[in-house]
Design a protein around this motif. Structure first.
Motif, PDB file in Angstrom:
ATOM      1  N   GLY A  65     -14.145 -28.415  58.890  1.00  0.00           N
ATOM      2  CA  GLY A  65     -13.608 -29.292  59.931  1.00  0.00           C
ATOM      3  C   GLY A  65     -12.430 -28.734  60.717  1.00  0.00           C
ATOM      4  N   GLN A  66     -12.009 -27.520  60.380  1.00  0.00           N
ATOM      5  CA  GLN A  66     -10.825 -26.943  61.030  1.00  0.00           C
ATOM      6  C   GLN A  66     -11.217 -25.739  61.882  1.00  0.00           C
ATOM      7  N   ASP A  67     -10.645 -25.642  63.079  1.00  0.00           N
ATOM      8  CA  ASP A  67     -10.939 -24.502  63.954  1.00  0.00           C
ATOM      9  C   ASP A  67     -10.126 -23.293  63.493  1.00  0.00           C
ATOM     10  N   ILE A  68     -10.824 -22.274  62.999  1.00  0.00           N
ATOM     11  CA  ILE A  68     -10.114 -21.100  62.457  1.00  0.00           C
ATOM     12  C   ILE A  68     -10.276 -19.877  63.364  1.00  0.00           C
ATOM     13  N   THR A  69     -10.833 -20.087  64.556  1.00  0.00           N
ATOM     14  CA  THR A  69     -11.155 -18.958  65.433  1.00  0.00           C
ATOM     15  C   THR A  69      -9.954 -18.051  65.689  1.00  0.00           C
ATOM     16  N   ARG A  70      -8.792 -18.641  65.896  1.00  0.00           N
ATOM     17  CA  ARG A  70      -7.605 -17.825  66.242  1.00  0.00           C
ATOM     18  C   ARG A  70      -6.593 -17.752  65.101  1.00  0.00           C
ATOM     19  N   MET A  71      -7.056 -18.087  63.918  1.00  0.00           N
ATOM     20  CA  MET A  71      -6.136 -18.096  62.783  1.00  0.00           C
ATOM     21  C   MET A  71      -6.009 -16.687  62.196  1.00  0.00           C
ATOM     22  N   PRO A  72      -4.798 -16.263  61.780  1.00  0.00           N
ATOM     23  CA  PRO A  72      -4.693 -14.949  61.136  1.00  0.00           C
ATOM     24  C   PRO A  72      -5.470 -14.912  59.810  1.00  0.00           C
ATOM     25  N   THR A  73      -5.967 -13.733  59.476  1.00  0.00           N
ATOM     26  CA  THR A  73      -6.823 -13.563  58.300  1.00  0.00           C
ATOM     27  C   THR A  73      -6.202 -14.120  57.009  1.00  0.00           C
ATOM     28  N   HIS A  74      -4.896 -13.903  56.804  1.00  0.00           N
ATOM     29  CA  HIS A  74      -4.300 -14.359  55.534  1.00  0.00           C
ATOM     30  C   HIS A  74      -4.283 -15.884  55.454  1.00  0.00           C
ATOM     31  N   GLU A  75      -4.182 -16.530  56.613  1.00  0.00           N
ATOM     32  CA  GLU A  75      -4.224 -18.006  56.590  1.00  0.00           C
ATOM     33  C   GLU A  75      -5.647 -18.505  56.327  1.00  0.00           C
ATOM     34  N   ILE A  76      -6.613 -17.776  56.856  1.00  0.00           N
ATOM     35  CA  ILE A  76      -8.020 -18.136  56.604  1.00  0.00           C
ATOM     36  C   ILE A  76      -8.307 -18.020  55.097  1.00  0.00           C
ATOM     37  N   ALA A  77      -7.792 -16.964  54.495  1.00  0.00           N
ATOM     38  CA  ALA A  77      -8.007 -16.770  53.053  1.00  0.00           C
ATOM     39  C   ALA A  77      -7.412 -17.941  52.262  1.00  0.00           C
ATOM     40  N   ARG A  78      -6.281 -18.482  52.734  1.00  0.00           N
ATOM     41  CA  ARG A  78      -5.650 -19.610  52.022  1.00  0.00           C
ATOM     42  C   ARG A  78      -6.483 -20.878  52.087  1.00  0.00           C
ATOM     43  N   LEU A  79      -7.397 -20.929  53.055  1.00  0.00           N
ATOM     44  CA  LEU A  79      -8.298 -22.085  53.124  1.00  0.00           C
ATOM     45  C   LEU A  79      -9.440 -21.955  52.118  1.00  0.00           C
ATOM     46  N   ARG A  80      -9.414 -20.870  51.370  1.00  0.00           N
ATOM     47  CA  ARG A  80     -10.388 -20.603  50.306  1.00  0.00           C
ATOM     48  C   ARG A  80     -11.745 -20.176  50.831  1.00  0.00           C
ATOM     49  N   ILE A  81     -11.667 -19.217  51.789  1.00  0.00           N
ATOM     50  CA  ILE A  81     -12.850 -18.433  52.132  1.00  0.00           C
ATOM     51  C   ILE A  81     -12.592 -17.074  51.477  1.00  0.00           C
ATOM     52  N   ALA A  82     -13.461 -16.648  50.573  1.00  0.00           N
ATOM     53  CA  ALA A  82     -13.238 -15.361  49.913  1.00  0.00           C
ATOM     54  C   ALA A  82     -14.391 -14.437  50.219  1.00  0.00           C
ATOM     55  N   GLN A  83     -14.059 -13.175  50.376  1.00  0.00           N
ATOM     56  CA  GLN A  83     -15.069 -12.218  50.793  1.00  0.00           C
ATOM     57  C   GLN A  83     -15.209 -11.048  49.827  1.00  0.00           C
ATOM     58  N   SER A  84     -16.474 -10.685  49.563  1.00  0.00           N
ATOM     59  CA  SER A  84     -16.734  -9.395  48.946  1.00  0.00           C
ATOM     60  C   SER A  84     -17.192  -8.509  50.102  1.00  0.00           C
ATOM     61  N   PRO A  85     -16.308  -7.627  50.586  1.00  0.00           N
ATOM     62  CA  PRO A  85     -16.597  -6.932  51.844  1.00  0.00           C
ATOM     63  C   PRO A  85     -17.595  -5.792  51.689  1.00  0.00           C
ATOM     64  N   GLU A  86     -18.035  -5.282  52.823  1.00  0.00           N
ATOM     65  CA  GLU A  86     -18.929  -4.126  52.814  1.00  0.00           C
ATOM     66  C   GLU A  86     -18.215  -2.975  52.098  1.00  0.00           C
ATOM     67  N   GLY A  87     -18.948  -2.282  51.248  1.00  0.00           N
ATOM     68  CA  GLY A  87     -18.350  -1.150  50.533  1.00  0.00           C
ATOM     69  C   GLY A  87     -17.504  -1.571  49.345  1.00  0.00           C
ATOM     70  N   ARG A  88     -17.473  -2.892  49.088  1.00  0.00           N
ATOM     71  CA  ARG A  88     -16.849  -3.480  47.892  1.00  0.00           C
ATOM     72  C   ARG A  88     -15.334  -3.447  47.878  1.00  0.00           C
ATOM     73  N   ARG A  89     -14.737  -2.322  48.332  1.00  0.00           N
ATOM     74  CA  ARG A  89     -13.281  -2.240  48.480  1.00  0.00           C
ATOM     75  C   ARG A  89     -12.491  -2.663  47.248  1.00  0.00           C
ATOM     76  N   ILE A  90     -12.950  -2.233  46.106  1.00  0.00           N
ATOM     77  CA  ILE A  90     -12.143  -2.501  44.922  1.00  0.00           C
ATOM     78  C   ILE A  90     -10.978  -1.505  44.895  1.00  0.00           C
ATOM     79  N   PHE A  91      -9.980  -1.750  44.068  1.00  0.00           N
ATOM     80  CA  PHE A  91      -8.844  -0.833  43.970  1.00  0.00           C
ATOM     81  C   PHE A  91      -9.193   0.195  42.894  1.00  0.00           C
ATOM     82  N   PRO A  92      -9.473   1.459  43.273  1.00  0.00           N
ATOM     83  CA  PRO A  92     -10.044   2.419  42.321  1.00  0.00           C
ATOM     84  C   PRO A  92      -9.108   2.817  41.191  1.00  0.00           C
ATOM     85  N   ARG A  93      -7.790   2.799  41.445  1.00  0.00           N
ATOM     86  CA  ARG A  93      -6.859   3.249  40.400  1.00  0.00           C
ATOM     87  C   ARG A  93      -6.421   2.129  39.473  1.00  0.00           C
ATOM     88  N   MET A  94      -6.748   0.919  39.867  1.00  0.00           N
ATOM     89  CA  MET A  94      -6.382  -0.217  39.004  1.00  0.00           C
ATOM     90  C   MET A  94      -7.514  -0.499  38.028  1.00  0.00           C
TER      91      MET A  94
END
Ligand code: ATP
Length: 238
Positions: A65-94
Motif C-alpha cells: 500500500g505504500q509508494d516506494i518508487t523514490r524511496m532509498p534502498t535502505h528504507e525499502i529494506a526496512r519495509l521487509r523486502i529482502a533480496q537474494s541478489p544475482e550472483g548471491r553476493r555472500i561475504f566470502p571471508r565471513m
C-alpha cells in the motif's frame, strides 16, 4: 485484498538505454510468482528497480500500500523486502554464521536465535558448515546462504534473482523445495526471476514472461508450462 507488490508501468533506463519498457506485475500475499525470460531481457533490472537502485524513471512500485518508487534502498529494506541478489553476493571471508548475522535487522534481534535455528532446519547443510567461510562453500550452499541471509530479515516479500543459476538440477530441486516449504508453511510471499523456466513455472502459482524489457505473457504456472509458445521459446531443447 490489495496486492503486496504492484509494479505499474515501470520504465527503467541505464543512461539512454531503456531496459524496462512499461512493466506491470502484481504479487498477491501468499503467492509465489516468477518472471521468466532470456539472458538480458531485463529481469535483474526489474528486481533492482523494486529495491530502488536504479529507480524507475516512470511508473510506480507500490509495496504493501505504500509508494516506494523514490524511496532509498535502505528504507525499502526496512519495509521487509529482502533480496537474494544475482550472483548471491555472500561475504566470502565471513563464516556462514556471520553471513546470517549480517542479514538480521536490529528490529528483530529478539528473534535472532529462533530465526537462525529455523534456517538451519530448512538448510541443514548450513548448520553443518556454520563455522566455514562463505567463499569456500559450493554454489548450491552459497545459494542457500544467500536465501538464509535474506530470511534473517523476516521478510514480507522475498525476492530471488536467478536462484538456480549455475547449479546442478538436483541442487535446484532441493532449493526450490525449500522455497515451496516456506511458502506453504509460513505463507511467505516470493517473487523470483529465472532463466530456468521449467523449474520456476513448476514452483510458481503464477508467472510472467519478459522479452526485451516488456511483459509479453502471463498466466498460471501450469498454464504457462503447457503453453506452446512458452514451450518453444523456453522449454524445448533448453
Ligand atoms: P541476465 O539473466 O543476463 O542477468 P536479465 O534479464 O537479468 O539478464 P538485465 O541484467 O536486467 O537482464 O539487463 C537488461 C538490459 O539492460 C540488458 O540489455 C543489459 O545489457 C542492460 N544493462 C544491465 N545493467 C546495465 C548497466 N549497469 N549499464 C548499462 N546497461 C545495463
Amino acid at each position: 485484498m490489495s496486492p503486496l507488490l504492484h509494479v505499474k508501468g515501470v520504465e527503467t533506463y541505464y543512461g539512454n538505454i531503456r531496459a524496462l519498457g512499461g512493466v506491470d506485475v502484481v504479487v498477491e500475499p501468499g503467492e509465489i510468482v516468477c518472471m521468466i525470460g532470456a539472458n538480458g531481457a531485463g529481469k535483474s533490472t526489474l528486481m533492482m528497480t523494486i529495491c530502488g537502485s536504479p529507480q524507475a524513471r516512470t511508473g510506480s512500485v507500490i509495496f504493501d500500500g505504500q509508494d516506494i518508487t523514490r524511496m532509498p534502498t535502505h528504507e525499502i529494506a526496512r519495509l521487509r523486502i529482502a533480496q537474494s541478489p544475482e550472483g548471491r553476493r555472500i561475504f566470502p571471508r565471513m563464516t556462514v554464521y556471520e553471513n546470517l548475522q549480517m542479514g538480521a535487522s536490529l528490529d528483530n534481534l529478539k528473534y535472532f536465535n529462533e530465526d537462525i535455528e529455523k534456517i538451519f532446519t530448512l538448510f541443514p547443510r548450513l548448520k553443518e558448515r556454520q563455522s566455514q567461510r562463505g567463499g569456500t562453500l559450493s554454489g548450491g550452499e552459497q545459494q542457500m546462504l544467500s536465501i538464509g541471509r535474506a530470511l534473517m530479515a523476516r521478510p514480507k516479500l522475498l525476492l530471488l534473482d536467478e536462484p538456480s543459476l549455475g547449479l546442478a538440477p538436483l541442487i535446484v530441486k532441493g532449493i526450490f523445495a525449500a522455497i515451496k516449504k516456506l511458502n506453504e508453511e509460513e505463507g511467505l510471499t516470493v517473487f523470483l526471476v529465472e532463466q530456468n523456466a521449467f523449474a520456476a513455472l513448476k514452483l510458481s502459482h503464477r508467472g510472467y514472461v519478459m522479452v526485451n524489457g516488456q511483459v509479453t505473457m502471463s498466466g498460471g504456472g501450469r498454464e504457462l508450462l503447457a503453453n506452446p509458445e512458452v514451450r518453444a521459446a523456453y522449454l524445448e531443447g533448453g
